[in-house]
Each structure stands twice: as structure tokens, then as C-alpha cells.
Write a protein that holds these residues in place. Structure first.
Motif, short mmCIF file in Angstrom:
data_model
loop_
_atom_site.label_atom_id
_atom_site.label_comp_id
_atom_site.label_asym_id
_atom_site.label_seq_id
_atom_site.Cartn_x
_atom_site.Cartn_y
_atom_site.Cartn_z
N LEU A 65 0.84 -1.19 0.00
CA LEU A 65 0.00 0.00 0.00
C LEU A 65 0.88 1.25 0.00
O LEU A 65 1.21 1.80 1.04
CB LEU A 65 -0.91 0.00 1.23
N ASN A 66 1.25 1.67 -1.19
CA ASN A 66 2.06 2.88 -1.34
C ASN A 66 1.23 4.09 -1.77
O ASN A 66 1.55 5.22 -1.42
CB ASN A 66 3.17 2.66 -2.37
N THR A 67 0.18 3.85 -2.53
CA THR A 67 -0.58 4.92 -3.14
C THR A 67 -2.08 4.64 -3.07
O THR A 67 -2.51 3.53 -2.73
CB THR A 67 -0.20 5.08 -4.62
N GLU A 68 -2.87 5.64 -3.45
CA GLU A 68 -4.31 5.46 -3.55
C GLU A 68 -4.65 4.38 -4.58
O GLU A 68 -5.64 3.66 -4.43
CB GLU A 68 -4.99 6.77 -3.92
N GLU A 69 -3.85 4.28 -5.63
CA GLU A 69 -4.07 3.25 -6.64
C GLU A 69 -3.87 1.86 -6.04
O GLU A 69 -4.62 0.92 -6.35
CB GLU A 69 -3.13 3.46 -7.82
N ASP A 70 -2.86 1.72 -5.18
CA ASP A 70 -2.64 0.44 -4.50
C ASP A 70 -3.82 0.11 -3.60
O ASP A 70 -4.24 -1.05 -3.50
CB ASP A 70 -1.37 0.49 -3.66
N LEU A 71 -4.32 1.13 -2.91
CA LEU A 71 -5.49 0.93 -2.06
C LEU A 71 -6.68 0.43 -2.87
O LEU A 71 -7.35 -0.53 -2.49
CB LEU A 71 -5.86 2.23 -1.36
N GLY A 97 6.98 5.93 6.66
CA GLY A 97 7.11 7.28 6.15
C GLY A 97 6.32 7.57 4.90
O GLY A 97 6.31 8.72 4.43
N VAL A 98 5.64 6.57 4.34
CA VAL A 98 4.90 6.80 3.10
C VAL A 98 3.60 7.55 3.35
O VAL A 98 3.23 8.46 2.60
CB VAL A 98 4.62 5.46 2.37
N VAL A 99 2.87 7.17 4.41
CA VAL A 99 1.61 7.84 4.75
C VAL A 99 1.59 8.10 6.25
O VAL A 99 2.32 7.48 7.03
CB VAL A 99 0.38 7.00 4.35
N ASP A 100 0.69 9.01 6.67
CA ASP A 100 0.53 9.27 8.10
C ASP A 100 -0.50 8.32 8.69
O ASP A 100 -1.16 7.55 7.96
CB ASP A 100 0.16 10.72 8.36
N ASP A 101 -0.65 8.35 10.00
CA ASP A 101 -1.54 7.42 10.68
C ASP A 101 -2.99 7.59 10.24
O ASP A 101 -3.72 6.59 10.08
CB ASP A 101 -1.45 7.62 12.21
N ASP A 102 -3.44 8.83 10.07
CA ASP A 102 -4.83 9.06 9.68
C ASP A 102 -5.13 8.46 8.31
O ASP A 102 -6.19 7.86 8.10
CB ASP A 102 -5.13 10.56 9.67
N THR A 103 -4.20 8.61 7.39
CA THR A 103 -4.40 8.04 6.05
C THR A 103 -4.43 6.53 6.11
O THR A 103 -5.30 5.88 5.50
CB THR A 103 -3.27 8.50 5.10
N PHE A 104 -3.51 5.95 6.86
CA PHE A 104 -3.48 4.49 6.96
C PHE A 104 -4.75 3.96 7.62
O PHE A 104 -5.31 2.94 7.19
CB PHE A 104 -2.24 4.04 7.74
N ALA A 105 -5.23 4.65 8.64
CA ALA A 105 -6.47 4.24 9.30
C ALA A 105 -7.63 4.25 8.32
O ALA A 105 -8.47 3.33 8.30
CB ALA A 105 -6.75 5.15 10.50
N PHE A 128 8.95 -6.01 8.21
CA PHE A 128 10.07 -5.13 8.54
C PHE A 128 9.99 -3.84 7.75
O PHE A 128 9.60 -3.81 6.58
CB PHE A 128 11.41 -5.84 8.28
N GLY A 129 10.36 -2.73 8.40
CA GLY A 129 10.41 -1.44 7.74
C GLY A 129 9.08 -0.91 7.27
O GLY A 129 9.03 -0.04 6.40
N ALA A 130 7.97 -1.41 7.87
CA ALA A 130 6.64 -1.01 7.42
C ALA A 130 5.89 -0.26 8.51
O ALA A 130 6.34 -0.17 9.66
CB ALA A 130 5.85 -2.24 6.98
N HIS A 131 4.73 0.24 8.17
CA HIS A 131 3.90 1.01 9.10
C HIS A 131 3.46 0.15 10.28
O HIS A 131 3.21 0.68 11.37
CB HIS A 131 2.68 1.55 8.35
N ILE A 132 3.35 -1.14 10.06
CA ILE A 132 3.11 -2.09 11.16
C ILE A 132 4.28 -3.05 11.17
O ILE A 132 4.41 -3.91 10.31
CB ILE A 132 1.79 -2.86 10.97
#
Length: 267
Positions: A65-71, A97-105, A128-132
Motif C-alpha cells: 500500500l504505497n498509493t491510492e491506486e494500490d489501495l 514514512g509513506v503515509v501518516d496514521d490518519d491516512t493508513f487508518a 520489517f520497515g513497514a507502518h506495522i
């Protein structure tokens, strides 16, 4: 409960010509496939292959999940996963660092809703190295995310941040699916982990971490203990072997890995 194998070492054409047959020949019960490969193969052909070789489809793994397109791809992929009869839609969180918490939520909410509508359970893959990545982050997002989003517990990805069997015990009530994956940490492994946790774009650390993954029994994880702990906490779901660094002779590795697992467990 079954033992599956991931198609990560096969491209979409090889999944059709070799992979599904390889898994059946090695007496696996099921398979995990990437969303892009499932789309490239096509629903009808993939269903035909699974029926022909009597294999269950455990999980369709969406891309990073890097972009809105990936979403949107993941949201749309829930329908395909459900139509194919998969139990799970796998979610790979954004790199740090790709998105903030609000976007990921918000992204998790959208995927959770799509999964509910499609009748498939979204599962988040700590990585590893991911938002979670770390245990505290796993706990936070399971608590704050949609109720139907559960955990894909990966033995090798958990190893860097805590004892694997303790991790299984800690998240026993949340684990919906398990990746069996071994790791052979290189020199300065802790430094590489720290770099990735800090969000550094450190190519050397990424490469060293990725290439630490290895065949079952060639690394430091005791899979007899993993199975014993899973049994003790009452986990009775699917367990899928994921091998990604052995591109040559994939059938050999599919056979060697299931043989090792059977040699250290009673499965």
C-alpha cells in the motif's frame, strides 16, 4: 487446518504451468497467491487449476500500500478473493514514512468494508520497515482498525522484534493465518533492523534483511516449538510456508520445506 505454500517464487505463467502442480505433488493442502498473479491468470483458469489439483486457496495477497491506486487495487481485490473462495485478503502495510496514521487508518477502514462485503477476512501482515512492524504497532492497529481486520503472523518478520513463541502467545486471540518462514540473521543484523525501524532508506539494510530469509531448518527458528505453541494457544487455522530467495529449482524447495516441516512436527 492445512499446510499451504506461497507462489512468491513463481511468476503468473509458471504458477499455471508448474506451480499448482508442484504443490499438489508435494502434498500441500492449499496455496497463497499474490493478487497481481491471480488477476493475470484469471478467475476461471485459477479456479480450474485449484479444482483439478484439489487445492484450497487460503489467501490472496494484495500488493504494498504505497498509493491510492494500490489501495483501490486491494479494495477491488477483495471481490476476486471472495469469488475464488479464498479465506483471506492479505494486506501489506505501507513502508515507513509513506503515509501518516490518519491516512493508513482510512485505508484500513476501506479495505475492511470491502472484505466484509466480499465475505473475505482482511489480514494485516506485520513486516520489517513497514507502518506495522513491531509488537506494539501490531497491537495498536489491531485495536484501532476495523473489527474484521485480523493478524497474519509471520515467524521470520516477528523474529527481529521479539521471541517468536512469545509473540504467538501475545497475539493468540488475533492470529487468523500464519506464515512459516525461517531467517538466518547476517552480521550486524540488529543495526539493519534499527535502520529500517528508523525509516532510513538504507538499501544495504533492506538487502541484508531480505536475503536473511531462508528455507525452513536453515535458519534460527525452531518450527517444532512454533507448532507446539500454536497448538497450546488453540490456533487451528492454516499455516503457509513462504520461501522467496530460492528461485532456482522451486519444486525442490517446495519438497524440501514440507519434508522438513513434517520431520519436526506430526503433521
Amino acid at each position: 487446518m492445512g499446510i499451504g505454500y506461497a507462489t512468491i517464487m513463481y511468476d503468473s505463467e509458471a504458477v499455471v504451468s508448474e506451480g499448482i502442480g508442484d504443490f499438489a505433488a508435494c502434498r500441500y493442502d492449499g496455496v497463497e497467491i499474490g493478487l497481481g498473479k491471480a488477476e493475470a491468470i484469471g478467475e476461471a483458469k485459477l479456479r480450474e487449476l485449484l479444482d483439478e489439483y484439489d487445492l484450497d486457496l487460503y489467501c490472496v495477497m494484495a500488493g504494498w500500500l504505497n498509493t491510492e491506486e494500490d489501495l483501490q487495487a486491494a479494495v477491488d481485490g477483495a471481490e476476486l478473493a471472495g469469488s475464488l473462495g479464498a479465506n483471506f485478503l492479505g494486506i501489506l502495510p505501507p513502508p515507513r514514512g509513506v503515509v501518516d496514521d490518519d491516512t493508513f487508518a482510512d485505508w484500513l477502514d476501506q479495505i475492511g468494508a470491502a472484505g466484509k462485503e466480499a465475505g473475505v477476512t482482511p489480514i494485516v501482515h506485520h513486516h520489517f520497515g513497514a507502518h506495522i512492524e513491531q509488537p506494539e504497532e501490531i497491537r495498536r492497529w489491531l485495536d484501532e482498525g476495523p473489527d474484521n481486520v485480523e493478524l497474519l503472523f509471520d515467524t521470520a518478520h516477528y523474529y527481529a522484534y521479539g521471541d517468536v513463541t512469545e509473540g504467538i502467545e501475545r497475539f493468540a486471540d488475533d492470529i487468523a493465518y500464519v506464515h512459516l518462514k525461517d531467517i538466518d540473521p547476517p552480521a550486524e543484523f540488529e543495526t539493519h533492523v534499527e535502520n529500517l525501524t528508523a525509516g532510513k532508506k538504507d538499501y544495504d539494510s533492506i538487502v541484508n534483511y531480505i536475503w536473511a530469509f531462508t528455507d525452513l531448518g536453515k535458519g534460527v527458528i525452531d518450527f517444532s516449538e512454533v507448532f507446539e505453541t500454536l497448538d497450546e494457544v488453540g490456533y487451528d487455522g492454516h499455516r503457509t510456508i513462504e520461501i522467496e530467495n530460492q528461485k532456482d529449482h522451486p519444486l525442490v524447495h517446495a519438497k524440501e520445506n514440507i519434508d522438513h516441516l513434517r520431520s519436526v512436527t506430526d503433521r
